[in-house]
Scaffold this active site. Structure first.
Site, PDB file in Angstrom:
ATOM      1  N   GLY A   1       6.955 -40.564  29.871  1.00  0.00           N
ATOM      2  CA  GLY A   1       6.137 -39.757  30.773  1.00  0.00           C
ATOM      3  C   GLY A   1       5.109 -40.591  31.517  1.00  0.00           C
ATOM      4  O   GLY A   1       4.954 -41.803  31.281  1.00  0.00           O
TER       5      GLY A   1
ATOM      6  N   HIS B   1      -8.749 -39.223  39.417  1.00  0.00           N
ATOM      7  CA  HIS B   1      -9.483 -37.969  39.655  1.00  0.00           C
ATOM      8  C   HIS B   1     -10.886 -38.307  40.190  1.00  0.00           C
ATOM      9  O   HIS B   1     -11.492 -39.298  39.772  1.00  0.00           O
ATOM     10  CB  HIS B   1      -9.664 -37.196  38.350  1.00  0.00           C
ATOM     11  CG  HIS B   1      -8.430 -36.547  37.804  1.00  0.00           C
ATOM     12  ND1 HIS B   1      -7.196 -36.589  38.413  1.00  0.00           N
ATOM     13  CD2 HIS B   1      -8.251 -35.813  36.664  1.00  0.00           C
ATOM     14  CE1 HIS B   1      -6.316 -35.911  37.684  1.00  0.00           C
ATOM     15  NE2 HIS B   1      -6.935 -35.438  36.612  1.00  0.00           N
TER      16      HIS B   1
ATOM     17  N   SER C   1      -0.697 -36.991  39.520  1.00  0.00           N
ATOM     18  CA  SER C   1      -0.178 -37.622  38.290  1.00  0.00           C
ATOM     19  C   SER C   1      -0.798 -36.991  37.049  1.00  0.00           C
ATOM     20  O   SER C   1      -0.258 -37.126  35.955  1.00  0.00           O
ATOM     21  CB  SER C   1      -0.418 -39.132  38.300  1.00  0.00           C
ATOM     22  OG  SER C   1      -1.773 -39.412  38.553  1.00  0.00           O
TER      23      SER C   1
ATOM     24  N   ARG D   1      -8.048 -30.432  20.254  1.00  0.00           N
ATOM     25  CA  ARG D   1      -9.355 -30.971  20.685  1.00  0.00           C
ATOM     26  C   ARG D   1     -10.552 -30.215  20.122  1.00  0.00           C
ATOM     27  O   ARG D   1     -11.574 -30.811  19.817  1.00  0.00           O
ATOM     28  CB  ARG D   1      -9.452 -30.955  22.222  1.00  0.00           C
ATOM     29  CG  ARG D   1      -8.618 -32.040  22.866  1.00  0.00           C
ATOM     30  CD  ARG D   1      -8.781 -31.985  24.378  1.00  0.00           C
ATOM     31  NE  ARG D   1      -7.787 -32.806  25.029  1.00  0.00           N
ATOM     32  CZ  ARG D   1      -7.249 -32.524  26.218  1.00  0.00           C
ATOM     33  NH1 ARG D   1      -7.630 -31.431  26.871  1.00  0.00           N
ATOM     34  NH2 ARG D   1      -6.360 -33.329  26.742  1.00  0.00           N
TER      35      ARG D   1
ATOM     36  N   CYS E   1      -8.805 -35.144  30.832  1.00  0.00           N
ATOM     37  CA  CYS E   1      -9.015 -36.286  31.731  1.00  0.00           C
ATOM     38  C   CYS E   1     -10.214 -36.102  32.682  1.00  0.00           C
ATOM     39  O   CYS E   1     -10.995 -37.035  32.895  1.00  0.00           O
ATOM     40  CB  CYS E   1      -7.736 -36.567  32.526  1.00  0.00           C
ATOM     41  SG  CYS E   1      -6.966 -35.109  33.198  1.00  0.00           S
TER      42      CYS E   1
ATOM     43  N   VAL F   1       1.873 -40.610  31.262  1.00  0.00           N
ATOM     44  CA  VAL F   1       0.896 -41.207  30.344  1.00  0.00           C
ATOM     45  C   VAL F   1       1.568 -42.226  29.421  1.00  0.00           C
ATOM     46  O   VAL F   1       1.040 -43.318  29.193  1.00  0.00           O
ATOM     47  CB  VAL F   1       0.183 -40.110  29.511  1.00  0.00           C
ATOM     48  CG1 VAL F   1      -0.716 -40.736  28.451  1.00  0.00           C
ATOM     49  CG2 VAL F   1      -0.626 -39.193  30.416  1.00  0.00           C
TER      50      VAL F   1
ATOM     51  N   GLN G   1      -8.375 -33.471  41.790  1.00  0.00           N
ATOM     52  CA  GLN G   1      -7.509 -34.042  40.750  1.00  0.00           C
ATOM     53  C   GLN G   1      -6.155 -34.487  41.300  1.00  0.00           C
ATOM     54  O   GLN G   1      -5.477 -33.741  42.010  1.00  0.00           O
ATOM     55  CB  GLN G   1      -7.320 -33.018  39.620  1.00  0.00           C
ATOM     56  CG  GLN G   1      -8.649 -32.669  38.968  1.00  0.00           C
ATOM     57  CD  GLN G   1      -8.556 -31.800  37.731  1.00  0.00           C
ATOM     58  OE1 GLN G   1      -9.462 -31.016  37.478  1.00  0.00           O
ATOM     59  NE2 GLN G   1      -7.517 -31.945  36.928  1.00  0.00           N
TER      60      GLN G   1
ATOM     61  N   LYS H   1     -12.855 -26.674  29.990  1.00  0.00           N
ATOM     62  CA  LYS H   1     -12.813 -27.844  29.090  1.00  0.00           C
ATOM     63  C   LYS H   1     -14.071 -28.694  29.253  1.00  0.00           C
ATOM     64  O   LYS H   1     -14.539 -29.316  28.311  1.00  0.00           O
ATOM     65  CB  LYS H   1     -11.551 -28.681  29.362  1.00  0.00           C
ATOM     66  CG  LYS H   1     -10.282 -27.994  28.861  1.00  0.00           C
ATOM     67  CD  LYS H   1      -9.017 -28.719  29.314  1.00  0.00           C
ATOM     68  CE  LYS H   1      -7.784 -27.857  28.979  1.00  0.00           C
ATOM     69  NZ  LYS H   1      -6.558 -28.375  29.594  1.00  0.00           N
TER      70      LYS H   1
ATOM     71  N   ARG I   1      16.910 -36.158  26.138  1.00  0.00           N
ATOM     72  CA  ARG I   1      17.305 -36.558  27.504  1.00  0.00           C
ATOM     73  C   ARG I   1      17.128 -38.044  27.742  1.00  0.00           C
ATOM     74  O   ARG I   1      17.816 -38.633  28.565  1.00  0.00           O
ATOM     75  CB  ARG I   1      16.432 -35.815  28.546  1.00  0.00           C
ATOM     76  CG  ARG I   1      16.600 -34.336  28.611  1.00  0.00           C
ATOM     77  CD  ARG I   1      15.650 -33.729  29.648  1.00  0.00           C
ATOM     78  NE  ARG I   1      14.250 -33.764  29.233  1.00  0.00           N
ATOM     79  CZ  ARG I   1      13.643 -32.832  28.493  1.00  0.00           C
ATOM     80  NH1 ARG I   1      14.320 -31.781  28.101  1.00  0.00           N
ATOM     81  NH2 ARG I   1      12.371 -32.927  28.144  1.00  0.00           N
ATOM     82  N   SER I   2      16.191 -38.655  27.039  1.00  0.00           N
ATOM     83  CA  SER I   2      15.847 -40.058  27.327  1.00  0.00           C
ATOM     84  C   SER I   2      16.433 -41.049  26.336  1.00  0.00           C
ATOM     85  O   SER I   2      16.162 -42.253  26.441  1.00  0.00           O
ATOM     86  CB  SER I   2      14.322 -40.222  27.320  1.00  0.00           C
ATOM     87  OG  SER I   2      13.767 -39.418  28.304  1.00  0.00           O
TER      88      SER I   2
END
Ligand SMILES: NC(=O)c1ccc[n+]([C@@H]2O[C@H](COP(=O)([O-])OP(=O)(O)OC[C@H]3O[C@@H](n4cnc5c(N)ncnc54)[C@H](OP(=O)(O)O)[C@@H]3O)[C@@H](O)[C@H]2O)c1
Length: 334
Positions: free
Chosen positions: A14, A243, A160, A101, A130, A16, A157, A214, A41-42
């Site tokens: 991905g 961002h 990505s 979190r 983020c 990240v 933002q 958040k 899939r990967s």
């Protein structure tokens, strides 16, 4: 903790995950072995780490035997299912999703701010949202000096932040517009190319989105500041990476631009880019792929007595995700 840990990246393919692999290599993290996990899939796809090509394996329940540290970035539902299993198998999980979190048992850590919270971990450590991470890199040092009461903020933002498919969506839509073809949408509810969407994450009954709340909720936990208040509007913009956040902050103590600048110049992980006469201010295009966040447009807020406005920009794939996760792993070895 093993000084030369066996590390796994969950969600390695991905947006990240790819940055995590690069960051582990760039920062010379003492990885003894790297295991790359993603969906079926990967399987077999190869990713480069140091001079090696490593084949991606499927994430399964028994994938964590022998792994010391697992960096998770495969979404909240995968974290909820697999992070407890990984912790049970004896591995320390550093999770990028929002799944844990706000759990009392899970430290939520930005190493420059609250690294000492890591001591309380019970196998799972959370990486912050983020936009919150980028904002706090400038807000927290100011809070230490002047005691922040509340902020009003708007975010800008990058796509990505939504993942690899959203990067493809912006690229595709730009080409479609330029070529005069009909625009197709898969990721966002509206066209993102040449547009801005005041909608990041899902809406709550209050009218705010989850992403917007958040800032207050995670900000309180990270800064150990239970009365911190944040009213935020999160906006998706057609930027690939990094961002930006426009912040108006109100403090308990009087604040001047000079005193704030002095504090920000000393803040770790932050560069002051603030020379409006020379048209110098932080820009997402130039903050991309940098470890440090950048702050500028520092000025007295004309609507608050003890107020300050600033503009903070940071690569959310790095400080908002991969870099912060690797910094946490580094702290674990210290
Ligand atoms: N993007 C950011 O700036 C950012 C910042 C902070 C936090 N985060 C969080 O990090 C996480 C990943 O975000 P991203 O932007 O990297 O998303 P992404 O580009 O869509 O990548 C998702 C990753 O998860 C894997 N995955 C999906 N379903 C899976 C399954 N069933 N089993 C195993 N692996 C699976 C994907 O593997 P395949 O390729 O095999 O599908 C891929 O590697 C999310 O929780 C996100 O909220 C993202």
């Amino acid at each position: 903790m093993n000084r030369n840990p066996h590390v796994a990246v969950v969600g390695a393919t991905g947006a990240v995950g790819i940055e995590m692999i690069k960051t582990l290599e760039k920062r010379n993290f003492p990885v003894s072995k790297l295991t790359l996990l993603a969906s079926a899939r990967s399987v077999g796809r190869k990713l480069k780490f140091r001079a090696q090509e490593i084949a991606v394996k499927e994430l399964t329940k028994d994938a964590f035997a022998g792994i010391d540290i697992a960096l998770f970035s495969a979404g909240g539902s995968i974290s909820k299912e697999f992070a407890p299993l990984a912790a049970k198998a004896g591995c320390v999980v550093i999770d990028n999703s929002s799944a844990f979190r706000m759990d009392n048992d899970v430290p939520l850590v930005i190493p420059e701010i609250n690294a000492s919270d890591l001591r309380q971990h019970k196998g799972i450590i959370a990486n912050p949202n983020c936009t919150t991470a980028v904002t706090l890199m400038a807000l927290y040092p100011l809070h230490e000096a002047f005691n922040v009461r509340r902020i009003f903020a708007s975010s800008y933002q990058a796509v990505s932040g939504t993942g690899a498919k959203a990067i493809d969506e912006l690229q595709r839509q730009v080409s479609q517009v330029v070529e005069g073809k009909p625009v197709t949408k898969e990721v966002y509810p509206h066209q993102i190319a040449f547009n801005v969407l005041p909608h990041v994450d899902s809406f709550l009954p209050s009218g705010y989105t989850k992403e917007e709340m958040k800032m207050e909720n995670e900000g309180r936990k990270i800064m150990h500041h239970p009365t911190f208040r944040a009213s935020v509007t999160c906006v998706r913009v057609p930027v690939y990476r990094a961002h930006s956040v426009a912040v108006s902050a109100e403090f308990e103590k009087p604040v001047t631009v000079d005193a704030a600048r002095e504090v920000l110049l000393k803040a770790p992980g932050l560069d002051v880019v603030d020379n409006p006469e020379k048209k110098e201010y932080p820009l997402p295009l130039y903050a991309a792929e940098r470890y440090n966040c950048q702050v500028g447009r520092i000025r007295k807020d004309c609507a608050f007595d003890n107020g300050l406005c600033f503009w903070v920009v940071g690569d959310q794939l790095l400080k908002g995700a991969a870099l912060n996760a690797v910094q946490i792993a580094e702290e674990l070895l210290n």
